[in-house]
Design a protein around this motif. Structure first.
Motif, mmCIF file in Angstrom:
data_model
loop_
_atom_site.group_PDB
_atom_site.id
_atom_site.type_symbol
_atom_site.label_atom_id
_atom_site.label_comp_id
_atom_site.label_asym_id
_atom_site.label_seq_id
_atom_site.Cartn_x
_atom_site.Cartn_y
_atom_site.Cartn_z
ATOM 1 N N HIS A 28 0.821 -1.207 0.000
ATOM 2 C CA HIS A 28 0.000 0.000 0.000
ATOM 3 C C HIS A 28 0.860 1.265 0.000
ATOM 4 C CE1 HIS A 28 1.155 -0.831 4.043
ATOM 5 N NE2 HIS A 28 0.675 0.301 4.491
ATOM 6 N N LEU A 29 2.169 1.102 0.198
ATOM 7 C CA LEU A 29 3.056 2.262 0.207
ATOM 8 C C LEU A 29 3.877 2.357 -1.083
ATOM 9 C CD1 LEU A 29 4.358 1.845 3.841
ATOM 10 C CD2 LEU A 29 2.657 3.472 3.052
ATOM 11 N N ARG A 30 3.927 1.265 -1.834
ATOM 12 C CA ARG A 30 4.793 1.264 -3.016
ATOM 13 C C ARG A 30 4.148 2.064 -4.140
ATOM 14 N NH1 ARG A 30 6.273 -4.850 -4.193
ATOM 15 N NH2 ARG A 30 7.815 -3.969 -5.611
ATOM 16 N N ARG A 31 4.981 2.875 -4.794
ATOM 17 C CA ARG A 31 4.465 3.700 -5.888
ATOM 18 C C ARG A 31 4.424 2.876 -7.171
ATOM 19 N NH1 ARG A 31 7.745 6.966 -3.209
ATOM 20 N NH2 ARG A 31 9.465 6.475 -4.585
ATOM 21 N N GLN A 32 3.358 3.116 -7.939
ATOM 22 C CA GLN A 32 3.233 2.415 -9.211
ATOM 23 C C GLN A 32 3.467 3.401 -10.356
ATOM 24 O OE1 GLN A 32 -0.236 -0.042 -9.803
ATOM 25 N NE2 GLN A 32 -0.540 -0.187 -7.604
ATOM 26 N N TYR A 33 4.112 2.930 -11.396
ATOM 27 C CA TYR A 33 4.351 3.752 -12.578
ATOM 28 C C TYR A 33 3.913 2.943 -13.798
ATOM 29 C CZ TYR A 33 7.373 6.554 -9.502
ATOM 30 O OH TYR A 33 7.860 7.328 -8.481
ATOM 31 N N PRO A 34 2.717 3.176 -14.321
ATOM 32 C CA PRO A 34 2.275 2.410 -15.491
ATOM 33 C C PRO A 34 3.230 2.591 -16.669
ATOM 34 C CG PRO A 34 0.447 3.580 -14.530
ATOM 35 C CD PRO A 34 1.677 4.064 -13.829
ATOM 36 N N PRO A 35 3.571 1.505 -17.367
ATOM 37 C CA PRO A 35 4.609 1.596 -18.396
ATOM 38 C C PRO A 35 4.132 2.228 -19.699
ATOM 39 C CG PRO A 35 3.792 -0.631 -18.242
ATOM 40 C CD PRO A 35 3.094 0.132 -17.177
ATOM 41 N N PHE A 61 -4.038 6.606 -12.769
ATOM 42 C CA PHE A 61 -5.017 6.832 -11.718
ATOM 43 C C PHE A 61 -4.268 7.146 -10.426
ATOM 44 C CE2 PHE A 61 -6.848 3.886 -14.763
ATOM 45 C CZ PHE A 61 -8.003 4.550 -15.093
ATOM 46 N N PRO A 62 -4.152 8.446 -10.070
ATOM 47 C CA PRO A 62 -3.406 8.790 -8.860
ATOM 48 C C PRO A 62 -3.998 8.149 -7.599
ATOM 49 C CG PRO A 62 -3.809 10.738 -10.169
ATOM 50 C CD PRO A 62 -4.599 9.647 -10.786
ATOM 51 N N ASP A 63 -5.310 7.943 -7.577
ATOM 52 C CA ASP A 63 -5.910 7.347 -6.384
ATOM 53 C C ASP A 63 -5.574 5.867 -6.251
ATOM 54 O OD1 ASP A 63 -7.381 7.043 -8.716
ATOM 55 O OD2 ASP A 63 -9.198 6.535 -7.633
ATOM 56 N N LYS A 64 -5.073 5.254 -7.343
ATOM 57 C CA LYS A 64 -4.594 3.874 -7.235
ATOM 58 C C LYS A 64 -3.098 3.833 -6.977
ATOM 59 C CE LYS A 64 -8.064 1.711 -10.108
ATOM 60 N NZ LYS A 64 -8.297 1.043 -11.387
ATOM 61 N N HIS A 65 -2.567 4.944 -6.477
ATOM 62 C CA HIS A 65 -1.165 5.046 -6.109
ATOM 63 C C HIS A 65 -0.251 4.970 -7.330
ATOM 64 C CE1 HIS A 65 0.303 5.695 -2.150
ATOM 65 N NE2 HIS A 65 1.413 5.071 -2.399
ATOM 66 N N GLN A 66 -0.739 5.479 -8.448
ATOM 67 C CA GLN A 66 0.084 5.525 -9.650
ATOM 68 C C GLN A 66 0.654 6.928 -9.778
ATOM 69 O OE1 GLN A 66 -2.499 4.212 -12.780
ATOM 70 N NE2 GLN A 66 -2.529 2.111 -12.032
ATOM 71 N N PHE A 67 1.947 6.997 -10.071
ATOM 72 C CA PHE A 67 2.644 8.276 -9.982
ATOM 73 C C PHE A 67 3.209 8.752 -11.310
ATOM 74 C CE2 PHE A 67 2.909 9.654 -5.567
ATOM 75 C CZ PHE A 67 2.270 8.610 -4.957
ATOM 76 N N GLY A 68 2.787 8.174 -12.413
ATOM 77 C CA GLY A 68 3.230 8.699 -13.701
ATOM 78 C C GLY A 68 3.833 7.661 -14.605
ATOM 79 N N TYR A 128 4.666 -1.806 -10.371
ATOM 80 C CA TYR A 128 5.778 -1.401 -9.531
ATOM 81 C C TYR A 128 7.052 -1.372 -10.367
ATOM 82 C CZ TYR A 128 2.600 -2.771 -5.769
ATOM 83 O OH TYR A 128 1.530 -2.891 -4.943
ATOM 84 N N VAL A 129 7.939 -0.419 -10.031
ATOM 85 C CA VAL A 129 9.256 -0.466 -10.662
ATOM 86 C C VAL A 129 10.152 -1.280 -9.735
ATOM 87 C CG1 VAL A 129 9.091 1.626 -12.011
ATOM 88 C CG2 VAL A 129 9.738 1.802 -9.649
ATOM 89 N N ASP A 130 11.170 -1.887 -10.293
ATOM 90 C CA ASP A 130 12.069 -2.766 -9.537
ATOM 91 C C ASP A 130 11.284 -3.886 -8.848
ATOM 92 O OD1 ASP A 130 13.981 -0.984 -10.284
ATOM 93 O OD2 ASP A 130 13.893 0.157 -8.412
ATOM 94 N N ASP A 131 10.327 -4.456 -9.553
ATOM 95 C CA ASP A 131 9.544 -5.559 -9.009
ATOM 96 C C ASP A 131 10.308 -6.862 -9.255
ATOM 97 O OD1 ASP A 131 7.614 -7.216 -8.095
ATOM 98 O OD2 ASP A 131 6.172 -6.855 -9.707
ATOM 99 N N PRO A 132 10.618 -7.643 -8.217
ATOM 100 C CA PRO A 132 11.378 -8.876 -8.455
ATOM 101 C C PRO A 132 10.615 -9.894 -9.309
ATOM 102 C CG PRO A 132 10.664 -8.739 -6.173
ATOM 103 C CD PRO A 132 10.373 -7.410 -6.784
ATOM 104 N N TYR A 133 9.295 -9.788 -9.363
ATOM 105 C CA TYR A 133 8.505 -10.745 -10.151
ATOM 106 C C TYR A 133 8.192 -10.234 -11.557
ATOM 107 C CZ TYR A 133 8.036 -12.741 -5.571
ATOM 108 O OH TYR A 133 8.312 -13.262 -4.343
ATOM 109 N N GLU A 134 8.809 -9.114 -11.920
ATOM 110 C CA GLU A 134 8.544 -8.453 -13.201
ATOM 111 C C GLU A 134 8.560 -9.395 -14.409
ATOM 112 O OE1 GLU A 134 9.288 -4.575 -14.563
ATOM 113 O OE2 GLU A 134 7.956 -5.769 -15.809
ATOM 114 N N PRO A 135 9.616 -10.266 -14.591
ATOM 115 C CA PRO A 135 9.625 -11.113 -15.793
ATOM 116 C C PRO A 135 8.517 -12.150 -15.822
ATOM 117 C CG PRO A 135 11.713 -11.253 -14.600
ATOM 118 C CD PRO A 135 10.797 -10.478 -13.755
ATOM 119 N N TYR A 136 7.871 -12.408 -14.692
ATOM 120 C CA TYR A 136 6.888 -13.489 -14.632
ATOM 121 C C TYR A 136 5.462 -12.999 -14.840
ATOM 122 C CZ TYR A 136 11.001 -15.492 -12.532
ATOM 123 O OH TYR A 136 12.286 -15.894 -12.313
ATOM 124 N N HIS A 137 5.279 -11.677 -14.965
ATOM 125 C CA HIS A 137 3.919 -11.159 -15.072
ATOM 126 C C HIS A 137 3.336 -11.299 -16.472
ATOM 127 C CE1 HIS A 137 3.319 -9.835 -11.060
ATOM 128 N NE2 HIS A 137 4.356 -9.045 -11.047
#
Lengths: 293, 178
Positions: A85-92, A127-134, B149-158
């Motif tokens: 819940h604290l980790r930031r997400q960055y959609p690729p 979606f910033p509310d889903k903890h996505q940061f860019g 997540y960036v630097d996700d250890p399971y990244e290649p398996y997704h």
């Protein structure tokens, strides 16, 4: 006079709505009504059997295995989701997609590209509310990347930085807090609210290292250090670094936002009036100091 | 005798600590019976034994704990479906819908297991399709959406783009060699 009836039917059909899934009848036999038959037509126990779970319809709860150690309780714990819940997400967004955006005029490469211009393509969402940061610019299509752009993303790997700089462009990684992102994801909607543009917050402690690192082209890093690292990276990946100082688009390529700024050309504290097409700027000294700090 | 006395002392201290902890946790009005524990001798231990375990209130509390590890289909307050917490503690969902897990006995009796077996125990393995479907039902929609997540250890398996049947992206075009 059969043709007149056909004409009438055709005329009627002209004014009826088009045939679609919502207004056609099912195929005959497509819908099977449930019947509780008697006697030889599935009577007796009606398929539920004699005694037991089937007859009593006591459906077992999910995962229950009638006294076995259930599968979902059988294995030792592992902190797979610790701190999720604290980790930031960055959609690729891949370099291949970015090139497609530029080549199909979804993105104007003659201006600095930032999150706002990527969102304006309508082909990328956060979606910033889903903890996505860019944007996380990924290396897919790195070998074929040819666009000379000045791009600002929120996360980029070393290979991505190298391929953008090899093509003659520049890249910056910048952090936006959730309120800034909320303003950026739909600018029209934000300006219609009539509130002043917020000032961008500094990155949180765990991100400040990344965004002040010249190797990551952080927006808080020293520009001198960054130009040094550009050369180092070009030598590491073995390409000739294009000289952007002698480039005709030098001003475009070196344009950067202030660490407090969210939109290019607009300062924090300004109010954009879309109806009258005016910009209102704060006059109060306290406000000016607040938005400048 | 002296050695034995020295041996017992820390045990008594431990018991006193435990009782204090228990009292704080369960809010039960039970006072620890141990007095002057640092001076108590081996003979006193049986006399100063805490009566927590024989306390009827504690016994009733202990016996009436019902573990809630099942899926809640409709919650009391909002009528929402709730995840089974223990599934998320033991399993991990990959973005393509597969679940991975640890192996049983990976921390048990390692002294008698061969190094190859211990290596196998350290590995994380896939659940099969039936199990994955079950686990999908036991967690909420939040856990079934992909996470970036960036630097996700399971990244290649997704993603499973390496198999033609499961790949989602079109295969890259390589022109024929002349």
């Amino acid at each position: 006079m059969g043709s007149s009836a056909a004409d009438k039917a055709l005329n009627l059909l002209r004014y009826l709505p088009r045939v679609c899934l919502a207004n056609i009848r099912d195929n005959p036999g497509a819908v099977k009504k449930s019947r509780r038959g008697r006697g030889q037509h599935g009577g007796d126990y009606h398929g539920d059997g004699n005694k037991g779970s089937g007859q009593r319809q006591n459906f077992m709860r999910l995962g229950y295995e009638t006294g076995n150690n259930p599968f979902y309780l059988r294995f030792p714990w592992e902190p797979y989701y610790k701190g999720h819940h604290l980790r930031r997400q960055y959609p690729p967004l891949s370099l291949e997609q970015l090139q497609l955006f530029v080549e199909t005029n979804r993105v104007d490469a003659s201006k600095p590209i930032d999150l706002v211009s990527i969102m304006n393509t309508g082909l990328y969402q956060i979606f910033p509310d889903k903890h996505q940061f860019g944007v996380h610019l990924t290396d897919e299509g790195a070998d074929l990347f040819k666009c000379k752009v000045n791009i600002e993303v929120q996360w980029a790997s070393e290979l991505v930085i190298a391929s953008v700089e090899k093509a003659g462009g520049t890249i910056t990684t910048a952090y936006y807090d959730q309120h800034s992102l909320q303003a950026m994801i739909n600018t029209k909607k934000f300006f219609e609210r009539g509130i002043p543009i917020p000032r961008r917050m500094m990155p949180p402690p765990d991100a400040i290292e990344y965004y002040s690192d010249p190797c990551k082209r952080g927006y808080l890093a020293d520009p001198e250090e960054i130009s040094k690292e550009r050369l180092v990276l070009s030598q590491k990946y073995g390409y000739v670094l294009p000289n952007i100082e002698k480039d005709k688009d030098y001003t475009l390529l070196t344009e950067r936002k202030d660490p407090r700024q969210i939109f290019h050309g607009l300062h924090p504290g300004w109010v954009v009036n879309l109806k009258d097409k005016t910009i209102l700027k704060p006059q109060n000294e306290d406000l000016k100091e607040y938005y400048a700090s | 005798m002296l050695g034995r006395l020295m041996l017992f002392r820390p045990i008594v201290v431990n018991i006193a600590k435990q009782t204090l902890k228990n009292v704080q946790l369960s809010n039960v009005i039970v006072k620890p019976q141990v007095k002057n524990f640092s001076f108590s001798t081996a003979g006193n231990i049986t006399l100063n034994q805490p009566k927590l375990l024989s306390n009827p209130r504690i016994q009733s509390l202990a016996n009436n704990i019902i573990p809630a590890r099942t899926v809640t289909k409709y919650s009391y307050r909002k009528g929402k479906r709730k995840s089974v917490k223990t599934v998320l503690q033991r399993f991990y969902r990959l973005a393509w819908g597969g679940w991975i897990r640890t192996k049983c006995g990976r921390n048990k009796r390692l002294w008698k297991k061969s190094s190859a077996r211990k290596r196998r125990l350290r590995q994380h393995v896939f659940c099969n399709a039936t199990q994955s479907t079950l686990l999908d039902k036991m967690v909420g929609s939040y856990w079934r959406t992909p996470k970036y997540y960036v630097d996700d250890p399971y990244e290649p398996y997704h993603v499973r783009d390496e198999f033609s049947i499961t790949s989602k992206k079109p295969r890259p075009y390589f022109p024929p060699e002349k």
